[in-house]
Design a protein around this motif. Sequence first.
Motif, PDB file in Angstrom:
ATOM      1  N   LEU A  80       0.831  -1.210   0.000  1.00  0.00           N
ATOM      2  CA  LEU A  80       0.000   0.000   0.000  1.00  0.00           C
ATOM      3  C   LEU A  80       0.864   1.259   0.000  1.00  0.00           C
ATOM      4  O   LEU A  80       0.548   2.235  -0.697  1.00  0.00           O
ATOM      5  CB  LEU A  80      -0.927  -0.004   1.217  1.00  0.00           C
ATOM      6  N   PHE A  81       1.938   1.225   0.760  1.00  0.00           N
ATOM      7  CA  PHE A  81       2.819   2.395   0.819  1.00  0.00           C
ATOM      8  C   PHE A  81       3.484   2.634  -0.533  1.00  0.00           C
ATOM      9  O   PHE A  81       3.591   3.771  -1.003  1.00  0.00           O
ATOM     10  CB  PHE A  81       3.880   2.200   1.907  1.00  0.00           C
ATOM     11  N   LEU A  82       3.926   1.552  -1.174  1.00  0.00           N
ATOM     12  CA  LEU A  82       4.531   1.697  -2.494  1.00  0.00           C
ATOM     13  C   LEU A  82       3.513   2.250  -3.488  1.00  0.00           C
ATOM     14  O   LEU A  82       3.832   3.140  -4.284  1.00  0.00           O
ATOM     15  CB  LEU A  82       5.061   0.348  -2.984  1.00  0.00           C
ATOM     16  N   GLY A  83       2.280   1.740  -3.450  1.00  0.00           N
ATOM     17  CA  GLY A  83       1.246   2.266  -4.334  1.00  0.00           C
ATOM     18  C   GLY A  83       1.024   3.748  -4.122  1.00  0.00           C
ATOM     19  O   GLY A  83       0.874   4.517  -5.084  1.00  0.00           O
ATOM     20  N   ALA A 103       4.536   1.178  10.617  1.00  0.00           N
ATOM     21  CA  ALA A 103       5.578   2.165  10.310  1.00  0.00           C
ATOM     22  C   ALA A 103       5.236   2.914   9.032  1.00  0.00           C
ATOM     23  O   ALA A 103       5.535   4.112   8.896  1.00  0.00           O
ATOM     24  CB  ALA A 103       6.923   1.456  10.168  1.00  0.00           C
ATOM     25  N   GLU A 104       4.600   2.210   8.080  1.00  0.00           N
ATOM     26  CA  GLU A 104       4.242   2.859   6.814  1.00  0.00           C
ATOM     27  C   GLU A 104       3.193   3.948   7.030  1.00  0.00           C
ATOM     28  O   GLU A 104       3.279   5.027   6.437  1.00  0.00           O
ATOM     29  CB  GLU A 104       3.709   1.804   5.831  1.00  0.00           C
ATOM     30  N   THR A 105       2.219   3.676   7.889  1.00  0.00           N
ATOM     31  CA  THR A 105       1.199   4.681   8.172  1.00  0.00           C
ATOM     32  C   THR A 105       1.810   5.873   8.889  1.00  0.00           C
ATOM     33  O   THR A 105       1.479   7.036   8.591  1.00  0.00           O
ATOM     34  CB  THR A 105       0.063   4.065   9.015  1.00  0.00           C
ATOM     35  N   ARG A 106       2.719   5.625   9.827  1.00  0.00           N
ATOM     36  CA  ARG A 106       3.369   6.733  10.533  1.00  0.00           C
ATOM     37  C   ARG A 106       4.219   7.567   9.584  1.00  0.00           C
ATOM     38  O   ARG A 106       4.421   8.760   9.801  1.00  0.00           O
ATOM     39  CB  ARG A 106       4.234   6.185  11.668  1.00  0.00           C
ATOM     40  N   ALA A 107       4.716   6.941   8.508  1.00  0.00           N
ATOM     41  CA  ALA A 107       5.588   7.660   7.575  1.00  0.00           C
ATOM     42  C   ALA A 107       4.811   8.569   6.639  1.00  0.00           C
ATOM     43  O   ALA A 107       5.409   9.423   5.975  1.00  0.00           O
ATOM     44  CB  ALA A 107       6.415   6.668   6.759  1.00  0.00           C
ATOM     45  N   ILE A 108       3.495   8.414   6.574  1.00  0.00           N
ATOM     46  CA  ILE A 108       2.705   9.227   5.661  1.00  0.00           C
ATOM     47  C   ILE A 108       2.863  10.702   5.978  1.00  0.00           C
ATOM     48  O   ILE A 108       3.085  11.536   5.082  1.00  0.00           O
ATOM     49  CB  ILE A 108       1.209   8.839   5.731  1.00  0.00           C
ATOM     50  N   ALA A 109       2.761  11.039   7.262  1.00  0.00           N
ATOM     51  CA  ALA A 109       2.834  12.450   7.654  1.00  0.00           C
ATOM     52  C   ALA A 109       4.181  13.073   7.290  1.00  0.00           C
ATOM     53  O   ALA A 109       4.261  14.257   6.988  1.00  0.00           O
ATOM     54  CB  ALA A 109       2.594  12.579   9.150  1.00  0.00           C
ATOM     55  N   ALA A 110       5.230  12.265   7.317  1.00  0.00           N
ATOM     56  CA  ALA A 110       6.557  12.775   6.997  1.00  0.00           C
ATOM     57  C   ALA A 110       6.786  12.884   5.490  1.00  0.00           C
ATOM     58  O   ALA A 110       7.815  13.436   5.042  1.00  0.00           O
ATOM     59  CB  ALA A 110       7.639  11.868   7.607  1.00  0.00           C
TER      60      ALA A 110
END
Length: 245
Positions: A203-206, A234-241
């Motif tokens: 999902l993060f890659l998409g 970790a991927e969800t937390r990285a969205i904001a960054a």
Amino acid sequence: TGSDRSPAISATMELLSSPPLRNAPTGTSATRCAFTLSQRAASIPSSSAAVLASPECPGARARARGSSPTPRGGAVRQKQAEENVRRGLELAPADSEIHHNWGWYLCTHGRPRESIAEFEAALRNPLYRAPESALINAGKCSAQAGDLAAADQYFRRALALKPGNPVAAYNLALLSYRGGRLDDARALMRFVMAQNPPSPEGLFLGMCIERRLQDRQSEESYIMQLKNRYPNSAETRAIAAGACE
């Protein structure tokens, strides 16, 4: 040999191939994998007991009865384990499980270039039941060694062998994304998203692919799925960054 493989082995081999490489067994787990292999290798000449697939070392098998606790850590014991695995390969040079797991061990212990020959040896056995896993791991380890062209070919071979394989598709999409081939990466995501449920890495890659393509609606779709399915990842937390690779 390949004739006595349990169908469960193919399924457990996929655990080795979960995207991306950071999910590979490292440290104590990888050392434990080698010890599992060394125990099996030492028993090859006389063993006819039933065996079980090891969830920590997919494809490697331990005795169902009478096995002692797996040794942990230590340079001396690690060296002994490696020697035992090499002896096992001498005794059973066509055993694809040993070759595959030994290759993965080498890859996760800083020797990715050496690992490729072991995956290729596993693939030479026509009775091997999990060739797509060996191809995927050969691709991962080729990428780790810096040979992206070889990695690309291994992932494509895995997809040709098993069309729609979401792990091979993820890794090939990641390579395409990093190489700037965004349309190719997007096309591969349909296989990644066919996994039920799709992984947070997928999902993060998409999300990152659609961000680069400036398709805000599709990007938001991936973001919402990440937040709903994996709120603490970790991927969800990285969205904001805004941390896309």
